[in-house]
Design a protein around this motif. Sequence first.
Motif, mmCIF file in Angstrom:
data_model
loop_
_atom_site.group_PDB
_atom_site.id
_atom_site.type_symbol
_atom_site.label_atom_id
_atom_site.label_comp_id
_atom_site.label_asym_id
_atom_site.label_seq_id
_atom_site.Cartn_x
_atom_site.Cartn_y
_atom_site.Cartn_z
ATOM 1 N N TRP A 176 -33.896 70.597 31.218
ATOM 2 C CA TRP A 176 -34.182 70.424 32.641
ATOM 3 C C TRP A 176 -34.011 71.740 33.398
ATOM 4 O O TRP A 176 -34.702 71.979 34.389
ATOM 5 N N ARG A 177 -33.116 72.581 32.954
ATOM 6 C CA ARG A 177 -32.848 73.843 33.652
ATOM 7 C C ARG A 177 -33.801 74.951 33.230
ATOM 8 O O ARG A 177 -34.111 75.845 34.036
ATOM 9 N N ASP A 178 -34.248 74.932 31.974
ATOM 10 C CA ASP A 178 -34.965 76.079 31.419
ATOM 11 C C ASP A 178 -36.423 75.816 31.070
ATOM 12 O O ASP A 178 -37.162 76.767 30.807
ATOM 13 N N ASP B 32 -41.232 78.962 34.993
ATOM 14 C CA ASP B 32 -41.845 79.570 36.174
ATOM 15 C C ASP B 32 -43.337 79.727 35.922
ATOM 16 O O ASP B 32 -43.743 80.390 34.974
ATOM 17 N N LEU B 33 -44.144 79.100 36.763
ATOM 18 C CA LEU B 33 -45.601 79.196 36.628
ATOM 19 C C LEU B 33 -46.183 80.345 37.444
ATOM 20 O O LEU B 33 -47.396 80.537 37.465
ATOM 21 N N GLY B 34 -45.323 81.119 38.095
ATOM 22 C CA GLY B 34 -45.803 82.147 39.014
ATOM 23 C C GLY B 34 -46.662 83.205 38.374
ATOM 24 O O GLY B 34 -47.558 83.772 39.026
ATOM 25 N N HIS B 35 -46.463 83.492 37.082
ATOM 26 C CA HIS B 35 -47.259 84.543 36.435
ATOM 27 C C HIS B 35 -48.703 84.108 36.179
ATOM 28 O O HIS B 35 -49.523 84.921 35.760
ATOM 29 N N PHE B 36 -49.019 82.836 36.468
ATOM 30 C CA PHE B 36 -50.416 82.379 36.370
ATOM 31 C C PHE B 36 -51.139 82.443 37.718
ATOM 32 O O PHE B 36 -52.310 82.070 37.806
ATOM 33 N N ARG B 37 -50.465 82.909 38.736
ATOM 34 C CA ARG B 37 -51.081 82.987 40.067
ATOM 35 C C ARG B 37 -52.309 83.900 40.018
ATOM 36 O O ARG B 37 -52.266 85.016 39.522
ATOM 37 N N GLY B 38 -53.438 83.389 40.539
ATOM 38 C CA GLY B 38 -54.667 84.165 40.570
ATOM 39 C C GLY B 38 -55.441 84.183 39.266
ATOM 40 O O GLY B 38 -56.511 84.798 39.192
ATOM 41 N N ARG B 39 -54.958 83.482 38.239
ATOM 42 C CA ARG B 39 -55.648 83.469 36.944
ATOM 43 C C ARG B 39 -56.394 82.142 36.767
ATOM 44 O O ARG B 39 -56.351 81.259 37.621
ATOM 45 N N ASP B 40 -57.095 82.019 35.641
ATOM 46 C CA ASP B 40 -57.825 80.803 35.299
ATOM 47 C C ASP B 40 -57.096 80.115 34.151
ATOM 48 O O ASP B 40 -56.905 80.712 33.083
#
Length: 421
Positions: A37-39, A164-172
């Motif tokens: 749940w944490r990781d 963290d899903l942030g590294h997919f920002r702006g991608r497909d």
Amino acid sequence: MYDLLVVGAGPYGLSVASHAADAGLSLRVLGRPMATWRDHMPGGMFLKSEPWASNLADPRARWRLDTYCATRSLPVGHARPIPVETFAEYGLWFAGNAVPPVDERMASRVTIHPTGFEVLTEDGEALRARTVALAVGVLPFLEVPPALRGLDPTLVSHSSHHRDLGHFRGRDVTVIGGGQAALETAALLSEQGTRVRVLSRADRLVWNDVPPPWQRPWWQAARAPHSGLGCGWRNWFYAERPGLFHRLPEASRVRIAATALGPAGAWWVRDRVEPAVDVLLGHAVAGARAVPGGVRLRTVTRHGESLSLETEHVIAATGFRATVDKLDLLSGELRGSLATAADDSPVLDRCFESSQPGLFLAGLLTASAFGPAMRFVHGATFTASTLVRGVRRRLRTARPGAVFTVPERRELVAEPAEAPC
């Protein structure tokens, strides 16, 4: 020498440990509390289950989720989803109050020992116990479609790989699957500016209904009672009577475990998906290969029609399949001693004990034996009390200094229905 060594410190492991400590057993718990749940869940996710069905289990029900929320002045109530972050914090609070101090080292190997079992920690210490309870969660059992296996992790990942899903920002990104993990992951990606589509082999998405009010006319409650797995008598049976489920014929249990409560999205995520996410239904992934800039997927419909599409990354939100052969934590000798059902899940007696005396299992691994509730936090309550009764029975029947031997591979003979754990 411990009476019980619990491997895993998620909801099931902590619940078993709480009951074992209350029973006066000498106990050790290994694992990082609430690690999945944490990781392994992105920020912004919510629990799909109701708050009142998401309690970890202590014998006196003192450390419930609503109690934790009250101490933090957090809103909690029926039909009010709980953030994953809140649930993880609740689990840590439970561990600090209901369980002896947890040894946060990971177990690296479990082997048979003349006095029971030996568990090797990640830093090489050998711990010995008369009984072991494996509560290893879902991560050892993740399932990725065969066509995607072998591709580089920079191109294909499982939904449980992401905190963290942030590294997919702006991608497909293309998300494979049609259940809650796929749909909520897609919603989060879309909301952060990712170009995202969902690809599902199902012909339509299934959405859970908004749960009816807790207080309602008696005739409505009688027709479709609330349960920890949703409304209706079938769900009530799965949620509230795992012991009776265990008495069903193996073929029925395996079939139900594989089909009941199939992929579906929570009611509260529907409005975040339908207007914002492209959904391609009725397509299964038949092939995949790396191309410049990402992955080329080949999909096929049940009518044989084919489609090719390119994407920068694929997230397989394709769930988990709990089978004995994936228990790499167990030595080959120990793993090979376990009797299995038709779906390669472990055969368990009515107290969660495997065919290896003294080895108990909890969580997803037990769904084919005790029903769909074991896929959810709600199942921890029945598991903890029943499993610890089984441990105490095993400790009583094993004479001091008795030698545990590896049985031949066999199917367990069911105990008489009236036999206590």
